[in-house]
Every structure is written in C-alpha cells, then in structure tokens.
Design a protein around this motif. Sequence first.
Motif, short mmCIF file in Angstrom:
data_model
loop_
_atom_site.label_atom_id
_atom_site.label_comp_id
_atom_site.label_asym_id
_atom_site.label_seq_id
_atom_site.Cartn_x
_atom_site.Cartn_y
_atom_site.Cartn_z
N GLU A 39 0.81 -1.22 0.00
CA GLU A 39 0.00 0.00 0.00
C GLU A 39 0.85 1.27 0.00
N GLN A 40 2.16 1.14 0.21
CA GLN A 40 3.03 2.31 0.35
C GLN A 40 3.41 2.88 -1.01
N ASP A 41 3.39 4.20 -1.11
CA ASP A 41 3.83 4.88 -2.32
C ASP A 41 5.29 4.53 -2.57
N GLY A 42 5.60 4.10 -3.77
CA GLY A 42 6.97 3.78 -4.12
C GLY A 42 7.34 2.32 -4.00
N PHE A 43 6.45 1.49 -3.46
CA PHE A 43 6.71 0.05 -3.35
C PHE A 43 6.59 -0.57 -4.74
N LEU A 44 7.57 -1.43 -5.09
CA LEU A 44 7.60 -2.04 -6.42
C LEU A 44 7.41 -3.55 -6.41
N GLY A 45 7.72 -4.20 -5.30
CA GLY A 45 7.58 -5.65 -5.23
C GLY A 45 8.41 -6.24 -4.11
N VAL A 46 8.25 -7.57 -3.93
CA VAL A 46 8.96 -8.24 -2.85
C VAL A 46 9.21 -9.70 -3.23
N GLU A 47 10.33 -10.24 -2.75
CA GLU A 47 10.67 -11.65 -2.90
C GLU A 47 11.20 -12.13 -1.56
N LEU A 63 14.94 6.33 -2.45
CA LEU A 63 15.33 6.30 -1.05
C LEU A 63 14.28 6.92 -0.14
N ASN A 64 13.56 7.92 -0.63
CA ASN A 64 12.51 8.54 0.16
C ASN A 64 11.40 7.55 0.48
N ALA A 65 11.02 6.72 -0.48
CA ALA A 65 9.99 5.70 -0.25
C ALA A 65 10.46 4.70 0.81
N LYS A 67 12.60 5.32 3.24
CA LYS A 67 12.58 6.04 4.53
C LYS A 67 11.16 6.09 5.09
N LYS A 68 10.18 6.37 4.24
CA LYS A 68 8.79 6.42 4.70
C LYS A 68 8.34 5.05 5.20
N TRP A 69 8.76 3.98 4.54
CA TRP A 69 8.42 2.64 4.99
C TRP A 69 9.06 2.37 6.35
N LYS A 70 10.32 2.74 6.51
CA LYS A 70 11.00 2.54 7.79
C LYS A 70 10.28 3.30 8.91
N ASP A 71 9.77 4.47 8.60
CA ASP A 71 9.11 5.32 9.60
C ASP A 71 7.64 4.95 9.83
N ASN A 72 7.08 4.03 9.04
CA ASN A 72 5.69 3.62 9.20
C ASN A 72 5.49 3.05 10.61
N ALA A 73 4.46 3.50 11.30
CA ALA A 73 4.25 3.12 12.71
C ALA A 73 4.06 1.61 12.88
N ALA A 74 3.24 0.98 12.05
CA ALA A 74 3.02 -0.46 12.18
C ALA A 74 4.30 -1.24 11.87
N HIS A 75 5.07 -0.77 10.90
CA HIS A 75 6.34 -1.42 10.57
C HIS A 75 7.32 -1.28 11.74
N SER A 76 7.32 -0.13 12.39
CA SER A 76 8.19 0.08 13.56
C SER A 76 7.85 -0.89 14.69
N ILE A 77 6.56 -1.13 14.91
CA ILE A 77 6.13 -2.08 15.94
C ILE A 77 6.60 -3.49 15.58
N ALA A 78 6.45 -3.87 14.33
CA ALA A 78 6.90 -5.20 13.88
C ALA A 78 8.41 -5.35 14.04
#
Length: 105
Positions: A39-47, A63-65, A67-78
């Motif tokens: 759902e994050q802006d700038g996400f392209l895929g995962v393996e 790199l900005n995308a 950084k935003k993923w790293k700063d995501n609150a739910a991701h920080s909890i995980a």
Amino acid sequence: MIAKTPTPPYYAVIFSSTRTEGDNGYSKMADKMVDLAKEQDGFLGVESARNELGITVSYWRDLNAIKKWKDNAAHSIAREKGRNGWYRSFKTRIAKVERDYEFEK
C-alpha cells in the motif's frame, strides 16, 4: 514468485535474518507487513525465501519511499517485536539496482 520490477534504476532493501525457535505470531505479522508495504507509495515488489537463513528483498522507487516505509508506525512495531522475540540476528542492506535482466520459459 519473482517480483516484476520496472526498468532500473530503483532500490532494493535486502533483509537477511536468522530466527528464534517457534512461530510465535511471526508468519501472521510477516504477511501483514507485506500487505502493508504493498500500500506504500513507491513500493515495487517483494521476494522472500526462508530456510535456516531468511532473505527478503523489497524493491522501492527511491530512497525517500524506503525512509517512509521505515518510519511507518506499524512497521516500527513489527521491527521491535522482531528484535525482542523473532530474530536471533538480522542485517539490512540497501542497494541501488542499476541494471537487471531476466529469463522466463
């Protein structure tokens, strides 16, 4: 499944890890994080692959995308749950993909 990424350049976040014993909610959280990343802006895929060593590579526009993923609150909890219970060790690397090529039958 191999991620369908755009023409380079783009970025890869390479997460290598070793786990503690037992699932302890890890699989559910991992699935939730992939869904959230999509759902994050700038996400392209995962393996991702896991045996004794787990490796997850996520692909991002810039790199900005990342950084935003790293700063995501739910991701920080995980991430904190990972440090406190799921991982024995991990390493994150960020790399710029300058070229790619593929083969498919």
